[in-house]
Design a protein around this motif. Sequence first.
Motif, PDB file in Angstrom:
ATOM      1  N   PHE A  14      -4.857 -24.825   5.682  1.00 59.34           N
ATOM      2  CA  PHE A  14      -4.183 -23.833   6.218  1.00 59.34           C
ATOM      3  C   PHE A  14      -4.773 -22.494   6.374  1.00 59.34           C
ATOM      4  O   PHE A  14      -4.553 -21.802   7.566  1.00 59.34           O
ATOM      5  N   ILE A  15      -6.026 -22.228   5.730  1.00 58.38           N
ATOM      6  CA  ILE A  15      -6.647 -21.051   6.218  1.00 58.38           C
ATOM      7  C   ILE A  15      -7.579 -21.633   7.433  1.00 58.38           C
ATOM      8  O   ILE A  15      -7.621 -20.547   8.283  1.00 58.38           O
ATOM      9  N   ASP A  16      -8.090 -22.672   7.514  1.00 54.19           N
ATOM     10  CA  ASP A  16      -8.660 -23.110   8.761  1.00 54.19           C
ATOM     11  C   ASP A  16      -7.806 -22.986  10.020  1.00 54.19           C
ATOM     12  O   ASP A  16      -8.382 -22.580  11.081  1.00 54.19           O
ATOM     13  N   GLU A  17      -6.716 -23.457   9.788  1.00 54.22           N
ATOM     14  CA  GLU A  17      -5.763 -23.342  10.940  1.00 54.22           C
ATOM     15  C   GLU A  17      -5.362 -22.013  11.244  1.00 54.22           C
ATOM     16  O   GLU A  17      -5.186 -21.606  12.617  1.00 54.22           O
ATOM     17  N   GLN A  18      -5.165 -21.137  10.187  1.00 55.85           N
ATOM     18  CA  GLN A  18      -4.959 -19.701  10.463  1.00 55.85           C
ATOM     19  C   GLN A  18      -6.203 -18.989  11.227  1.00 55.85           C
ATOM     20  O   GLN A  18      -6.060 -18.229  12.000  1.00 55.85           O
ATOM     21  N   HIS A  19      -7.527 -19.249  10.798  1.00 56.05           N
ATOM     22  CA  HIS A  19      -8.616 -18.751  11.410  1.00 56.05           C
ATOM     23  C   HIS A  19      -8.509 -19.214  12.789  1.00 56.05           C
ATOM     24  O   HIS A  19      -9.283 -18.478  13.713  1.00 56.05           O
ATOM     25  N   LYS A  20      -8.375 -20.519  13.113  1.00 58.35           N
ATOM     26  CA  LYS A  20      -8.398 -20.776  14.568  1.00 58.35           C
ATOM     27  C   LYS A  20      -7.401 -20.148  15.244  1.00 58.35           C
ATOM     28  O   LYS A  20      -7.791 -19.743  16.551  1.00 58.35           O
ATOM     29  N   MET A  21      -6.073 -19.636  14.863  1.00 59.46           N
ATOM     30  CA  MET A  21      -5.393 -18.753  15.582  1.00 59.46           C
ATOM     31  C   MET A  21      -6.157 -17.384  16.077  1.00 59.46           C
ATOM     32  O   MET A  21      -5.851 -17.024  17.021  1.00 59.46           O
ATOM     33  N   LEU A  22      -6.920 -17.066  14.920  1.00 58.11           N
ATOM     34  CA  LEU A  22      -7.576 -15.718  15.264  1.00 58.11           C
ATOM     35  C   LEU A  22      -8.414 -15.927  16.603  1.00 58.11           C
ATOM     36  O   LEU A  22      -8.536 -15.021  17.382  1.00 58.11           O
ATOM     37  N   GLU A  50      -0.862  -5.954  19.008  1.00 55.81           N
ATOM     38  CA  GLU A  50       0.192  -6.093  18.223  1.00 55.81           C
ATOM     39  C   GLU A  50       0.244  -7.685  17.641  1.00 55.81           C
ATOM     40  O   GLU A  50       0.621  -7.639  16.507  1.00 55.81           O
ATOM     41  N   GLU A  51      -0.019  -8.410  18.486  1.00 56.14           N
ATOM     42  CA  GLU A  51      -0.243  -9.917  18.088  1.00 56.14           C
ATOM     43  C   GLU A  51      -1.230  -9.978  17.005  1.00 56.14           C
ATOM     44  O   GLU A  51      -1.210 -10.551  15.841  1.00 56.14           O
ATOM     45  N   LEU A  52      -2.425  -9.347  17.168  1.00 58.30           N
ATOM     46  CA  LEU A  52      -3.485  -9.360  16.082  1.00 58.30           C
ATOM     47  C   LEU A  52      -3.038  -8.713  14.893  1.00 58.30           C
ATOM     48  O   LEU A  52      -3.444  -9.044  13.879  1.00 58.30           O
ATOM     49  N   LYS A  53      -2.492  -7.422  14.942  1.00 58.43           N
ATOM     50  CA  LYS A  53      -1.925  -6.759  13.921  1.00 58.43           C
ATOM     51  C   LYS A  53      -0.961  -7.654  13.131  1.00 58.43           C
ATOM     52  O   LYS A  53      -1.061  -7.889  11.581  1.00 58.43           O
ATOM     53  N   GLU A  54       0.092  -8.280  13.643  1.00 57.57           N
ATOM     54  CA  GLU A  54       0.863  -8.885  13.003  1.00 57.57           C
ATOM     55  C   GLU A  54       0.327 -10.213  12.246  1.00 57.57           C
ATOM     56  O   GLU A  54       0.712 -10.627  11.382  1.00 57.57           O
ATOM     57  N   TYR A  55      -0.397 -10.954  13.121  1.00 53.71           N
ATOM     58  CA  TYR A  55      -0.932 -12.293  12.550  1.00 53.71           C
ATOM     59  C   TYR A  55      -2.026 -11.901  11.523  1.00 53.71           C
ATOM     60  O   TYR A  55      -2.050 -12.630  10.490  1.00 53.71           O
ATOM     61  N   THR A  56      -2.798 -10.798  11.486  1.00 56.17           N
ATOM     62  CA  THR A  56      -3.726 -10.480  10.514  1.00 56.17           C
ATOM     63  C   THR A  56      -2.795 -10.451   9.272  1.00 56.17           C
ATOM     64  O   THR A  56      -3.412 -10.625   8.179  1.00 56.17           O
ATOM     65  N   LYS A  57      -1.746  -9.393   9.255  1.00 55.66           N
ATOM     66  CA  LYS A  57      -1.035  -9.204   7.909  1.00 55.66           C
ATOM     67  C   LYS A  57      -0.342 -10.434   7.396  1.00 55.66           C
ATOM     68  O   LYS A  57      -0.496 -10.543   6.266  1.00 55.66           O
ATOM     69  N   TYR A  58       0.070 -11.394   8.268  1.00 54.57           N
ATOM     70  CA  TYR A  58       0.626 -12.758   7.766  1.00 54.57           C
ATOM     71  C   TYR A  58      -0.536 -13.441   7.386  1.00 54.57           C
ATOM     72  O   TYR A  58      -0.420 -13.883   5.953  1.00 54.57           O
ATOM     73  N   HIS A  59      -1.618 -13.629   7.990  1.00 52.93           N
ATOM     74  CA  HIS A  59      -2.726 -14.527   7.249  1.00 52.93           C
ATOM     75  C   HIS A  59      -3.141 -13.862   5.965  1.00 52.93           C
ATOM     76  O   HIS A  59      -3.708 -14.782   5.158  1.00 52.93           O
ATOM     77  N   PHE A  60      -3.629 -12.522   6.186  1.00 54.02           N
ATOM     78  CA  PHE A  60      -4.137 -12.023   4.660  1.00 54.02           C
ATOM     79  C   PHE A  60      -3.118 -12.151   3.642  1.00 54.02           C
ATOM     80  O   PHE A  60      -3.423 -12.446   2.453  1.00 54.02           O
ATOM     81  N   GLY A  61      -1.685 -12.156   3.904  1.00 46.59           N
ATOM     82  CA  GLY A  61      -0.665 -12.269   3.038  1.00 46.59           C
ATOM     83  C   GLY A  61      -0.839 -13.761   2.557  1.00 46.59           C
ATOM     84  O   GLY A  61      -0.786 -13.834   1.199  1.00 46.59           O
ATOM     85  N   GLU A  62      -0.995 -14.636   3.245  1.00 43.82           N
ATOM     86  CA  GLU A  62      -0.993 -15.999   2.698  1.00 43.82           C
ATOM     87  C   GLU A  62      -2.210 -16.327   2.241  1.00 43.82           C
ATOM     88  O   GLU A  62      -2.186 -17.093   0.863  1.00 43.82           O
TER      89      GLU A  62
END
Length: 136
Positions: A14-22, A50-62
């Motif tokens: 899940f971390i790798d998939e989320q990093h790929k989204m970055l 805005e997408e980067l902010k939202e996604y960053t907060k989501y990813h860091f939370g996970e």
Amino acid sequence: MFQWKDEYVTGIQFIDEQHKMLFEIAHKAYDIYKNDLVLDKYDKIVEVIEELKEYTKYHFGEEEKFMVESKYKKFFSHKIQHDDLISDLDKMNLKDMDHNQDKALLDILNFVLEWIQNHILKTDLGMTAEIKKSLS
């Protein structure tokens, strides 16, 4: 511009998939930067930020949930890095970006590049290696 490489793989799916989204978000910023047909890129820049902010907060939370569940010993220092990255994103001044749009896009790309080099390649890979070691 940003290509996913095996050296970025943490081994935690899940971390790798989320990093790929970055990387995908960075590609959006790069495509906007390279598009010479659009003269006013401001709205697109705002969307990417805005997408980067939202996604960053989501990813860091996970990622933080994972660290807590795994009883990762360096959780707090890792979280401070997350908080600092979010703070850097929040400090991006949209008004300034409107006046120099290409610089704004380059700033976004540099932000992501720094994140990859300093957080993913060092902190995240160290964290996942330590967690995997403690679980075995």
